[in-house]
Enzyme design. Structure first.
Site, PDB file in Angstrom:
ATOM      1  N   LYS A  13       0.842  -1.205   0.000  1.00  0.00           N
ATOM      2  CA  LYS A  13       0.000   0.000   0.000  1.00  0.00           C
ATOM      3  C   LYS A  13       0.876   1.253   0.000  1.00  0.00           C
ATOM      4  CE  LYS A  13      -3.255   2.552   2.993  1.00  0.00           C
ATOM      5  NZ  LYS A  13      -4.111   2.520   4.203  1.00  0.00           N
ATOM      6  N   ASP A  42      -2.463  10.009   4.131  1.00  0.00           N
ATOM      7  CA  ASP A  42      -3.871   9.646   4.280  1.00  0.00           C
ATOM      8  C   ASP A  42      -4.554  10.605   5.249  1.00  0.00           C
ATOM      9  OD1 ASP A  42      -6.327   8.459   4.490  1.00  0.00           O
ATOM     10  OD2 ASP A  42      -5.642   6.701   5.621  1.00  0.00           O
ATOM     11  N   LYS A  45     -10.040  12.407   9.025  1.00  0.00           N
ATOM     12  CA  LYS A  45      -9.541  11.903  10.308  1.00  0.00           C
ATOM     13  C   LYS A  45      -9.460  13.041  11.325  1.00  0.00           C
ATOM     14  CE  LYS A  45      -6.449   8.291   8.508  1.00  0.00           C
ATOM     15  NZ  LYS A  45      -7.088   7.143   9.183  1.00  0.00           N
ATOM     16  N   ASP A  68       1.655   6.009   5.768  1.00  0.00           N
ATOM     17  CA  ASP A  68       0.666   5.114   5.163  1.00  0.00           C
ATOM     18  C   ASP A  68       1.182   4.483   3.861  1.00  0.00           C
ATOM     19  OD1 ASP A  68      -1.725   3.895   5.722  1.00  0.00           O
ATOM     20  OD2 ASP A  68      -2.955   5.346   4.648  1.00  0.00           O
ATOM     21  N   ASP A 126     -12.177   7.033   4.153  1.00  0.00           N
ATOM     22  CA  ASP A 126     -10.958   6.720   4.901  1.00  0.00           C
ATOM     23  C   ASP A 126     -10.582   5.239   4.771  1.00  0.00           C
ATOM     24  OD1 ASP A 126      -8.786   7.195   6.465  1.00  0.00           O
ATOM     25  OD2 ASP A 126      -9.885   7.351   8.359  1.00  0.00           O
ATOM     26  N   GLU A 140      -9.486   3.705   2.275  1.00  0.00           N
ATOM     27  CA  GLU A 140      -8.958   3.866   0.925  1.00  0.00           C
ATOM     28  C   GLU A 140      -7.921   2.804   0.561  1.00  0.00           C
ATOM     29  OE1 GLU A 140      -7.669   5.265   3.482  1.00  0.00           O
ATOM     30  OE2 GLU A 140      -5.537   4.942   3.131  1.00  0.00           O
ATOM     31  N   ARG A 181      -7.766  -0.447   0.982  1.00  0.00           N
ATOM     32  CA  ARG A 181      -8.325  -1.642   0.337  1.00  0.00           C
ATOM     33  C   ARG A 181      -8.751  -1.352  -1.102  1.00  0.00           C
ATOM     34  NH1 ARG A 181     -12.759  -2.037   4.960  1.00  0.00           N
ATOM     35  NH2 ARG A 181     -11.050  -1.005   6.048  1.00  0.00           N
TER      36      ARG A 181
END
Ligand code: BES
Ligand code: MN
Ligand code: ZN
Length: 513
Positions: free
Chosen positions: A272, A277, A284, A295, A354, A356, A358
């Site tokens: 990933k 993020d 968030k 991230d 959030d 994101e 996956r």
């Protein structure tokens, strides 16, 4: 990146012109053989330290002995390695890292390690790895750190005459892993404004160039042509263009069918790569949001692993796949309720922007399988829930079939890159049911690591072997420890490399039969 030189010493350590001798001392009721030899040379100073409990051998405990002329080095650094029968490569790696960090702090340039010649190859490898990762500066943008003297050379010796010549190879392997881990860590350390998706692609290109890997980078237009609607959906809110980075290692030993062996195994490592993020429209909380520069730690582990694989040259082809993007807010950003179409045609209702990771992994998984990957493993800072479940001490492990998951567990143990299995019960799929699309991207708070993994499984073909590592809790730490400063850890990288080596070894065994 500075690189400490690690070399086998010729001749007795006591006579080496170094600043410090390092002793790795087990927890015993007497001195170890190297410590006893050193004790004789220093007029009983080491035994005295033991008697005063300044040298106990307790795990990672450090102490200093001043030699006052007994040997060439003026000081001895002792590092505890705990009970001898509990010594693992991971402990050895950490102890070596503790040593390197102590040496750096004192601006020592040359040191020698005084080791027991009975040390096995795996421990020698872990030691070199630890020295290299301990010699790493995390204060990337601190002006004060630049003036410091650096650790230049570490010589490896034994109380006897020459250290075993067979140690050269495990030392080399350890150095390769340590340097790959440091590369991953320095990628991860760079904040969102310094490392964008294009920057990550540039780093991959540079690696490919220096290490003889093939590289392809697909930008927005090519992603649209590939149908990577999930990755493009996440990227919509950002001015930075997203990309899919593909690195390929060719072993050159495949090709024709291998007798008695199903041909064409291709391992895909997927990471990933969200360079920041924010959560997107489902934003968030501000508290701790700066940590979300990490991230992309899965991407860093993948790129670092490809570097080590290019140097270790296992006889198996390996693909490294990194979907890279930012997850930001803006008037083009994807919104809760939006429906995206992934590369395999499945539709996804975005109920939480959030979730994101996956989404971008879905396209990467489909892409890797289209490239012929038969065995897949991904690493992703995927869910806060995984930190709740396992803390910072193990990555969550999911996958199927069981044999593949077992293989991953074995690699994890040998590599000292800890994982713990979590379930993929079919019931979790119900949390992802959408009224309008094939699947929703969030199953809510309950069992979020499991529903996230369940989402990924939706993009894995029945014939593929797949494993997923949730590294949210292991990819970085905010606490400073004696063996690891606060910051990225390169979690997943050593497991990835060990898995590639193990698959290659299996294949050559099958060939010998
Ligand atoms: N990158 C985060 C997960 C994360 C959180 C990693 C904390 C490291 C530390 C991920 O994209 C995320 O936001 N996950 C959500 C999923 C939820 C919306 C279903 C989470 O875990 O809260
Ligand atoms: Mn997120
Ligand atoms: Zn994320």
């Amino acid at each position: 990146m500075n690189c400490v030189k690690i070399a086998l010493a010729g001749g007795p350590v006591a006579d080496l012109e170094v600043d410090v001798v390092v002793l790795f001392e087990p927890e015993l009721d007497r001195l170890s053989p190297p410590a006893a030899t050193l004790d004789e040379r220093t007029g009983g100073r080491v035994e005295r330290a033991r008697r005063f409990k300044e040298l106990t051998g307790k795990l990672y405990e450090t102490g200093w002995v001043h030699t006052e002329g007994g040997i060439a080095a003026s000081r001895v650094l002792t590092v505890g390695i705990g009970k001898p029968d509990e010594l693992t490569p991971e402990r050895m790696r950490r102890a070596a890292s503790v040593a390197a960090r102590q040496l750096r702090r004192r601006e020592v340039r040359r040191a020698a390690l005084w080791l027991d010649d009975a040390l096995g190859d795996d421990l020698v490898q872990a030691l070199a790895d630890g020295l290299v990762v301990g010699d790493f500066e995390t204060g990337l943008y601190k002006s004060s750190e630049r003036a410091k003297a650096e650790l230049e050379e570490v010589l490896i010796g034994t109380p006897g005459a020459e250290p075993p010549a067979g140690w050269a190879e495990p030392l080399r392997r350890g150095r390769i892993l340590g340097e790959a881990a440091n590369m991953a860590r320095s990628l991860a350390l760079q904040p969102g404004n310094r490392l964008t998706p294009s920057g990550l692609a540039e780093e991959a290109r540079r690696l490919a160039e220096s290490h003889g890997l093939e590289v392809e980078v697909f930008g927005p237009e090519q992603l649209a042509a590939l149908g990577a609607g999930a990755l493009l959906g996440v990227a919509q809110g950002s001015l930075e263009p997203p990309c899919l980075i593909v690195l390929r290692y060719r072993s050159g030993r495949q090709g024709g069918p291998t007798p008695g062996q199903a041909q064409g195994r291709l391992l895909a490592l997927i990471g990933k790569g969200v360079t920041f993020d924010s959560g997107g429209i489902s934003i968030k909380p501000a508290q701790g949001m700066q940590e979300m520069k990490y991230d992309m730690c899965g991407a860093a582990a993948t790129i670092g692993a490809m570097r080590a694989i290019a140097e270790l040259k296992p006889s198996i082809d390996v693909l490294g796949v990194v979907p890279a993007t930012e997850n930001l807010l803006g008037n083009r950003a994807m919104k809760p309720g939006d429906v995206l179409t992934a590369m395999n045609g499945k539709t996804i209702e975005v109920v939480n922007t959030d979730a994101e990771g996956r989404l971008i992994l879905a396209d990467a998984l489909v892409y890797a399988q289209r490239q012929g990957a038969t065995h897949l493993i991904d690493a992703a800072t995927l869910t806060g829930g995984c930190i709740t479940a396992l803390g910072h001490h193990a990555s969550g492990l999911f996958g199927r079939p069981d044999e593949w998951v077992e293989k991953v567990r074995g690699a994890s143990e040998r590599a000292g890159d800890r994982v713990w299995p979590l379930p993929l019960f079919p019931e979790y799929r119900e949390q992802l049911k959408s009224d309008v699309a094939d699947i929703m991207n969030s199953g809510g708070r309950n069992a979020s690591p499991c529903t996230a993994a369940m989402f990924l499984k939706e993009f894995v073909e029945d014939a593929s072997s797949w494993a997923h590592l949730d590294i949210a809790g292991t990819a970085y730490t905010t606490a400073d420890r004696s063996w690891q400063p606060a910051g990225p850890t390169a979690a997943g990288l050593r497991l990835f490399v060990e898995l590639a080596l193990a698959m290659a070894a299996e294949k050559s065994e099958a060939r010998v039969d």
